[in-house]
Design a protein around this motif. Sequence first.
Motif, short mmCIF file in Angstrom:
data_model
loop_
_atom_site.label_atom_id
_atom_site.label_comp_id
_atom_site.label_asym_id
_atom_site.label_seq_id
_atom_site.Cartn_x
_atom_site.Cartn_y
_atom_site.Cartn_z
N GLY A 1 0.82 -1.20 0.00
CA GLY A 1 0.00 0.00 0.00
C GLY A 1 0.86 1.26 0.00
N THR A 2 1.96 1.20 0.72
CA THR A 2 2.87 2.34 0.80
C THR A 2 3.30 2.79 -0.61
OG1 THR A 2 3.69 1.71 2.98
CG2 THR A 2 5.16 3.05 1.64
N ASP B 1 -7.60 6.36 -0.37
CA ASP B 1 -6.70 5.30 0.08
C ASP B 1 -7.58 4.20 0.66
OD1 ASP B 1 -4.94 3.60 1.27
OD2 ASP B 1 -3.69 5.17 2.16
N LYS C 1 -4.09 -5.34 0.98
CA LYS C 1 -4.70 -6.18 2.02
C LYS C 1 -5.77 -7.16 1.51
CE LYS C 1 -3.37 -2.87 5.55
NZ LYS C 1 -2.53 -3.16 6.67
#
Length: 423
Positions: free
Chosen positions: A117-118, A234, A262
């Motif tokens: 995700g970063t 996000d 995720k």
Amino acid sequence: MTSTTSRATSADLADRARLTIPGGANSNVRLAAPRVFFERGKGAWLWDVDGNDYVDYLLGQGPNFLGHAHDRVVAAVAKASTSGMVFGAQHRLEVEAAERIVAALGWADMVRLGMTGTEAVQAALRLARAVTGRRRFVRFEGHYHGWLDNVLVNPGTDTVASAGQMASYLADSVVVPWNDAAALEAALAEHAEALAAVIMEPIMINSGSTEPADGYLPRVRELCTRYGVVLIFDEVISGFRVALGGAAQRYGVAPDLATYGKAMAGGWPVAALAGRAELMERFGTGEVNHSGTFNGSVMAAAAVVATLDVLTEDPPYERITRHGTALMAGLADLGRRHGVPLRVQGLPMAFHASFGPPDPVTDYRGLRTLDLDRYAAFSHALADHGVWVAGRGIWYVSAAHGEPELTAALERADRALTGHAAG
Ligand SMILES: Cc1ncc(COP(=O)(O)O)c(C=O)c1O
């Protein structure tokens, strides 16, 4: 020589781990967790090397949305990987994964896969800057967007959260309270010329699992369009979890770009950036760089395809909602019976528990009144009694949680609270 047998206890492994892994953990988020070493996970359960079992409401920080080691995901990944894992070139499963993601989301035209995700967040910010020719972006108090310099902050103070972090990168953003349309409008009016993007968790799951107020997201959408600023959701937690199409589907508001991770791959490390073709095509022309050796690996693509097939063929959302709702009610009841201020709020798929004022908290500032240390201690007591949760309050519910897990979790939480209240 050190032993590699499975008979080593958690304590043995913790001692060994500290010698070769800083802090004995591969993510700083895990430094404060109980020093338990797991042997295996299946469905909603974990087993540690010491012979204890746990009902798991951490789900690996969210990815195991179908439960651990879901048979179809495991089979798809294993089968696909026998024909090669990374090619540095394209393969059929990537196309299938992208088609499934775009179909599931409904609003997006194109998608790029990545690992975390970063990274997806950074790709989104870069693309927004490229498209607008502007540098700064709006982010919100209490929202988490990964561990890199331009977004990582100390909760509550919005200052750098790590030694070595460049404070100057945080100056690229304008920080606004969330769920406050007037505050966003004021920020846009003041800084629009410099703003490339507005980035938010469309549900503030990282801080209190707080939902957007009625009308807030449509208003945000309208303001971003009016000021020509790219709206980035996000959805690394909310994506595929609060609905197949994430928060965008739940609230009927389409961003310009959105990040996912995720829940989309049954535990496999995959993230995605999805968006409107007009923006995303800038990657395709080579004008904006988004790269990564492992992006769209065979296993990642296979995991996405299998997971989205399961979520589409047998949607677990109602089941998860029922389980989460019953668990929240059960925990709140336990809190009352034990006379402790255990507060439970948010969405049943990823709710928030804490010790503090009994009423739900609707904004980030309200969360500052919570007793975080007390909750962290409770999370350790839960682990001691066989319930595995995050130390900072999020409880993730999976498609594999059923009645036996609910009963076990509440009985175990009851015992944990007995010790906790006494202690
Ligand atoms: C909303 C949000 N964005 C981004 C991230 C970063 O994702 P990752 O840990 O995969 O880098 C997280 C992680 O929890 C998150 O919750």
